[in-house]
Every structure is written in C-alpha cells, then in structure tokens.
Design a protein around this motif. Sequence first.
Motif, short mmCIF file in Angstrom:
data_model
loop_
_atom_site.label_atom_id
_atom_site.label_comp_id
_atom_site.label_asym_id
_atom_site.label_seq_id
_atom_site.Cartn_x
_atom_site.Cartn_y
_atom_site.Cartn_z
N TYR A 200 0.84 -1.20 0.00
CA TYR A 200 0.00 0.00 0.00
C TYR A 200 0.88 1.26 0.00
O TYR A 200 0.62 2.21 -0.75
CB TYR A 200 -0.91 -0.01 1.22
N GLN A 204 1.04 4.08 -2.85
CA GLN A 204 0.82 5.49 -2.59
C GLN A 204 1.99 6.33 -3.09
O GLN A 204 1.80 7.41 -3.66
CB GLN A 204 0.63 5.73 -1.09
N GLN A 207 1.79 6.49 -6.85
CA GLN A 207 0.72 7.39 -7.26
C GLN A 207 1.14 8.85 -7.08
O GLN A 207 0.84 9.69 -7.94
CB GLN A 207 -0.55 7.11 -6.46
#
Length: 389
Positions: A200, A204, A207
């Motif tokens: 995760y 992130q 992104q």
Amino acid sequence: MRAWRINWQAIADKNRALAPQLLEQNMRRLRFAAPWIPPINLMHIWLFWQRQPESANEALWRQGILVAHGAMFVFFGALALLAWYLERRPERVRLRQLCVSAAIVGTLGFATAISAIDQLITSNITPLLVGCTLVALIFLHRPFSALWLFSLTLALFLFGLQQTQGDPIVLLSNQVNGLSACSIGLLLAWLQWRNFIQIYTQKQRLQAQALLLEEQNQKLSYLAEHDPLSGLLNRRAFNTIVERELLRYKRTRQPLCLLLLDLDYFKAINDRFGHPLGDAVIKRVASLLSSQVRSLDSLARLGGEEFMLLLSDCDREQGLQIAEKLRELMETQLREVDGKAVALTVSIGISYLDAGQSSTYESLYAASDRALYSAKQEGRNRVKVAAPN
C-alpha cells in the motif's frame, strides 16, 4: 522514555485511512474463497455418512462431525451468496464488514469445534491448524485485532479440549499444539499485514510520483506554448492556431483579421525606469488585452513589446473598430504603472481576409507588419490597415 511511547492517535488515523482498502481486499478474498467451502463440506458429510460407528463414542463423534459440516455448508453457502450480492454494492459498508467478520469468526469457530469433537476418538487437532492458517492467509487483519482474535480462539479451543479429552498426557500435548497453531496463525497474519502495508505504501508513493510527473508534464506543456512573463501564447503556439484557422477559413469562408500591436517608445521605459517596471508594463498590457478579447480569439506575445491578436469571424470594419478600442484603452490605462508616469501608447497594424479571398499566414503577417510600420511612420498611437498580397 519518550522513544518508547506509542502514538495511539497516529495508529488510529492510519487504521481509518486504510479501512476502505482493507475492507475491499477482504471482500474480494471472501468472494473468491467462500464458494469453495460448501463443496468441501459436502465431501466430508458424504464420507462420514458412509461410515458406520462401532461404539457409542464413535457414534457421538460422527454425529458431531456431520452436524458441524452441515452447519458449515449452510453458513458458507449463505456467505457466498451474500458476498456475490455485495460485490456491486460498495456503499453497504456495514453489511460488508459484518460479512467479513462472520466469515473469520465462523471459520475459527468451526475449526475449534471440530478439533474438540475429534478428541472423542483421536488426538488430532489438524482442523484448528488448518483454520488458523486459512484465516491468516485469506484475510487481512490489523495487528491488535489479530492478537485478540487468535487469543480468543486459543481460549475457546482449550475450553473445548477440557470437555472432550480425558487423557491428561494427550490433553497437555494438544494444549501445547493448540498454542502453536494459534501462534502460527498470528505470525502469518502479522506477515500478511506487513506485506499489505508495504504494498500500500509503495502504491501510494508511485501514485504520488505519477501525480507529480503529470503536474510537471503539464507545466512543461504550458511553458512550451506560453510566454512565461505575460502568460499569453508564444509565437510557436500562435502560429499553429493561425494555420488551423486558415484551414477553417477555406471551408467556411468566415472573415478574419490579424492584428499586430507594438508599444510605442517602450525601450525608453526600460532605460528610464529599469527592466522590472518594463516587465510590469508587459504584464499590464497582457491583462488589458486578455480582458477585451473574445473566447474564439487568440492572443499572443511575440516577444519584447510586440503582441498579436487573431480575430475569428471578424471582417475589416469590425477589426478596425476593435483595434481602435484597444488603442484607446492602452492610451488611457497605461498613463501610470506601479506609481510611475509612463504614458505609453500602442501602434496597431491590421491585415484581413474577407469572404472569397485567399492568402497564407506569411502574407497576412507581412501585411500586418507593413500596416504597423505605416502607423509608426505616421506618428505612432494609431491604427493602420493593409490587405495581404
């Protein structure tokens, strides 16, 4: 001592941030896993149904196994249908959470019950080990939730073991083995959570990097087409627009005008007040021109004190009116800039294409330049028109 303090607020905030992703992951895994359980239950029911008990203990054991697997068949069959129903209903958050929690608690509960029932005729606790492993590998658990979950499972198993296992040696062995099974489940759950957090976090980060790259690309694209001082289109972008408008003119025969604007005696402003004020003047002119042009028009700064304006669907007379309006605007609004009396004016040269005419961008630009030169020669602060060759 401060190094050992736990920031519970930070943990709570992180849990809230991860809750949607955690729920979606668990629902996706439940949708995949739940339909596999009922066929396995049916297989167990069929195998144990075929066996005829040889003792009262075995009969009780067989009956308990059949009841447990029958309950599991109904339970997980209903869960599979519910998971399928909730697949396209992400707004049903509470029901989704309840569905996942029921699957986890139900799996461990059944594993504990079957292991306790097995003690009637055997010392086997394989169902507990399998249940703990499956729950740890299939579902994602927050660390503290996993600790409570497997601790409660161990407590229930030890209680059930006391009720069905009468041999003290086997009882002690299975108590230790049960502790090991629950510890393995807890360890696997923590490893799964750690991997989830790492993935995760990396997602992130990727992104954020992709967003930053997109923003930088947008800035580069903007800088490639705009003048950095005035914010107007630059020459290259303006040339592309004019070529496109000329192609449209060939199809529609709608008139257009090309205005070339040049500030009068601008060099004197730089020499007298310095380049910072000269930059302020350029920005002021760009702002004034932008406030007057229509959405279908195109405005650019060619460099220095020169600007160009393309007026679409505008004939010669309309172009003259607009140019005269702009000239008067500059004369009245550029008397003072940043508290300095600059008294600037502008000279404007116009070329035009009326319906039925044909020309190239080079001819239009040359005509506007001739008209601008004529305006300068005749005393500046005026508008002149020239037709393209």
